[in-house]
Enzyme design. Structure first.
Site, PDB file in Angstrom:
ATOM      1  N   HIS A  66       0.834  -1.190   0.000  1.00  0.00           N
ATOM      2  CA  HIS A  66       0.000   0.000   0.000  1.00  0.00           C
ATOM      3  C   HIS A  66       0.873   1.245   0.000  1.00  0.00           C
ATOM      4  CE1 HIS A  66      -3.779  -2.008   0.299  1.00  0.00           C
ATOM      5  NE2 HIS A  66      -3.501  -2.592   1.459  1.00  0.00           N
ATOM      6  N   CYS A  68      -0.266   2.079  -5.086  1.00  0.00           N
ATOM      7  CA  CYS A  68      -1.207   3.108  -5.506  1.00  0.00           C
ATOM      8  C   CYS A  68      -0.618   4.494  -5.250  1.00  0.00           C
ATOM      9  CB  CYS A  68      -2.531   2.967  -4.757  1.00  0.00           C
ATOM     10  SG  CYS A  68      -3.399   1.421  -5.112  1.00  0.00           S
TER      11      CYS A  68
END
Length: 735
Positions: free
Chosen positions: A324, A373
């Protein structure tokens, strides 16, 4: 004809072809095992595998030498290469094998003859059945010419090859575009066309250069006289035209981090396979790689600090992160597994801060591959001010996705790959400038239907030199630093030696060890000897320390898959004929003391129904990355109020934390005694992380989070051959 008759050049080339993970030396070792005398033992395979620890080591070359010692024939080697479908090696080795077996017994002799008389030239050779002869007269090479302005220039070069030859023409070492045939024709030449011409002839496996042809152009004067062109001295003939400057690294090191099992966020699946595959590919290019899974905040900071210690002037440094992440105000942040639900930059690592520290080491190339991301984090309004970057023209960022976009995995039934690595792994070993290689990856991704319009590679770079991941290492100027880095890297990858435990009942148990990552190890047990009166027997492991992570339901399993290991292959471990039990140990970076456990032997006598147990404690030292003590804070430096995270909080020492290792460079056994203590006697209250060695979850009433759309669900490996499979749908993607 035996393998040991092959030339050194052939063996080196063949070794390069075998030093890969998909169709390489491990698959060859499996193929040759159909003949018992060529069956590799566990020790033989381990010896081949450990060659990657050596700067110029080759697992493929070691296996070939092992086969040569056992008089393996070239025909059998070719049979095995065909069996494993290694077309490149087969096509390369077949003409080599034929050439080695053909011997010319009678050579053509020079003769003098008068016009009209008969000339007989004789050539006699012995070789394999179907031996053919082909005669040549003169050299089919470009010939020097002197022509006038306005004439047509025609140069020819012919070659025979299988696969068919391709042609490239060069004028004064500069390639002539659009000239791809055996002849070069230039109508209406001018003085600009004078100079030296050469032709490169090549196919998939070989290349060669023609002789140099010098072309002079006569200038036509108004009165009809010709004036010779400028007197150009022929250049010294070389093996090839002058090429662009080749760059070298003083060393190449990489830190690969894959975070999957988040405590307060969506679990990921692809990082385990992505880190594993990229590790193998980078090691083929002589990178020293530390691969780590599932790191918390402290462990990530400590790992980066140790990574910085491996850097020096001229070193190529590569950092890859899968997990992440987010991007705010132009800064990228990597999220550790213990980040709270409403994390901010305080709970993460800023990539730009790491880059600042890398530049202080005067590295030759800084590469960041961020597979995460890049959406904005609504909880984080802090504008981080990284240290000022130097103008070095050596930085390359490869982002798996664009700004304010997400990165995806593809759901499969076995191991997953992220979209980025699915395409990167087919290009990363190309001998091209890093930015050129990544541009090709971006083009490949753009042709993938399932991600078109959703995920696209973004490249940021100020690289002004043709530096490639495949550049060779020249460590002569920094030999001491190079040796120190070798030692630092090797110590974090040392496995315990095999243990042989003798029980009172007469049973001998072997304990073996295999590394899956730098912080994940598999231990196997197998019974070597047992008395005849014992009819059943198994050795199980228990009583592991709480520091490490072990799934008790998957411990002491009969297969690697049942033990949770999806990536280790059986060639690393005992053969299937020897029943073994496997236990997978994770999070070795959290091990605070030597690894100790108990071997519990369960056995039954033929004359008794009741099972008997014997137990023996075992201590195997600190394996793999546990020697670095990544769970400990690193020394702080002056705290910067402009940034509440990043490596500015650490005073990275110029010397290695391995300086206190009580060992010698030549010893890599499990007797290493490394206590990382340099600069550690400080008050933790001075550290920005002093209030939390582990991040404390924080809750928020932010409506942006409450109303945020659910992330797409997906994960699992995307096989390379099926990247553009039309059966995949966007609903199969995980964010």
């Amino acid at each position: 004809m035996s393998i040991d008759t092959l030339s050194e050049e052939v063996l080196n080339r063949l070794s390069l072809m075998l030093d890969n993970a998909t169709c390489g030396w491990r698959q060859l070792a499996s193929a040759v095992s159909e003949v018992p005398k060529f069956r590799c033992s566990e020790i033989d395979l381990t010896n081949c595998s450990l060659q990657v620890l050596k700067p110029e080591g080759s697992s493929g070359r070691t296996l070939l030498a092992w086969l040569a010692d056992r008089s393996c024939s070239l025909d059998f080697l070719l049979h095995c290469l065909r069996k494993m479908d290694h077309q490149e090696a087969v096509q390369y080795l077949t003409p080599t094998a034929v050439a080695e077996t053909i011997q010319i017994q009678v050579q053509p002799q020079a003769q003098q003859a008068t016009v009209g008389s008969r000339v007989v030239l004789t050539c006699r050779a012995i070789g394999p059945p179907g031996l053919n002869y082909q005669w040549f007269r003169g050299n089919e090479e470009p010939q020097s010419q002197a022509i006038s302005e306005g004439d047509t220039l025609l140069l020819e070069c012919k070659a025979e090859a299988n696969p068919p030859a391709q042609y490239e023409w060069y004028h004064d070492t500069v390639i002539i575009s659009q000239q791809k045939t055996h002849s070069l024709k230039i109508p209406c030449v001018t003085t600009a066309h004078r100079g030296q011409y050469r032709c490169k002839v090549f196919n998939l496996y070989h290349k060669c250069w023609s002789d140099t042809a010098t072309v002079t152009i006569d200038v036509q004067m108004p009165d009809g006289q010709k004036v010779d062109s400028l007197n150009i001295r022929p250049q010294e003939v070389t093996d090839q035209p002058l090429l662009a400057k080749r760059f070298y690294a003083t060393d190449k090191v990489a830190l690969l981090i894959g975070n999957m099992n988040y405590l307060y966020h969506t679990q990921l699946c692809a990082p385990i396979a992505d880190v594993h595959e990229l590790t193998n590919l980078l090691r083929q290019m002589d990178f020293k790689v530390v691969s780590l899974l599932d790191l918390n905040w402290q462990e990530m900071h400590s790992a980066v600090t140790e990574f910085l210690l491996l850097l020096d002037k001229g070193v190529y440094g590569l950092l890859y992160f899968a997990g992440h992440g987010y991007e705010n105000y132009g800064n990228s942040f990597m999220v550790p597994i213990d980040a709270p639900a409403s994390y901010t930059s305080e709970h993460c690592l800023c990539v730009q801060n790491i880059l600042t520290r890398m530049q202080q080491k005067e590295t030759g190339l800084n590469i960041f591959l961020l597979d995460m991301c890049r959406k904005r984090n609504p909880n984080d309004d802090i504008i981080v001010q990284p240290g000022q970057l130097k103008v070095t023209a050596n930085i390359v960022f490869g982002y798996a996705t664009c700004v304010d976009a997400e990165a995806y995995e593809v759901k499969r039934e076995d191991v997953s790959n992220g979209i980025f690595i699915s395409f990167l792994k087919r290009r990363v070993c190309e001998d091209e400038k890093v930015t050129v290689m990544l541009d090709r990856v971006a083009e490949d991704m753009g042709r993938c239907e399932i991600t078109r319009g959703r995920q696209a590679l973004e490249l940021r770079s100020n690289l002004s030199e043709r530096r490639a991941l495949t550049d060779q290492i020249q460590a002569s100027e920094c030999s001491a630093s190079y040796s120190a880095r070798n030692l630092q890297w090797a110590v974090a990858h040392v496995l315990p030696k095999s243990h042989y435990i003798k029980f009172d009942c007469g049973v001998t148990v072997q304990l073996g060890f295999a590394a899956e990552f730098s912080n994940i190890m598999v231990i196997y047990t197998r019974i070597l000897e047992k008395p005849k009166e014992i009819i059943s027997c198994s050795a199980q492991l228990t009583d592991f320390p709480e520091d490490v992570d072990i799934d008790l339901k998957k411990s002491n399993q009969e297969t690697l898959l049942e033990a949770g290991s999806l990536l280790l292959i059986k060639e690393n471990l005992p053969s299937p004929e020897d029943p073994s039990l496997y236990t997978r140990i994770r999070s070795l970076q959290r091990l605070r003391r030597e690894l100790s456990f108990t071997v519990c032997l369960h056995y039954t006598y033929s004359s008794m129904d009741e099972e008997i147990q014997e137990r023996q404690p075992v201590t195997v030292g600190k394996p793999l990355v546990s020697k670095l003590n990544l769970h400990e804070p690193r020394p702080p430096r002056a705290w910067s109020g402009s940034s509440s995270l990043g490596l500015d909080s650490f005073n990275v020492p110029e010397c290695s934390s391995f300086a206190e290792c009580s060992t010698s460079v030549g010893s890599l056994s499990n007797t290493w005694s490394c206590d990382v203590k340099i600069g550690r006697d400080f008050s933790t209250t001075d550290s920005p992380s002093s209030s939390r060695s582990v991040n404390i979850p924080e809750e928020t009433d932010s409506p942006e989070l409450i109303n945020a759309p659910k992330p797409l669900v997906v994960s699992k490996s995307l096989p390379l051959s099926r990247v553009n499979d039309s059966n995949y749908k966007f609903s199969d993607l995980y964010n």
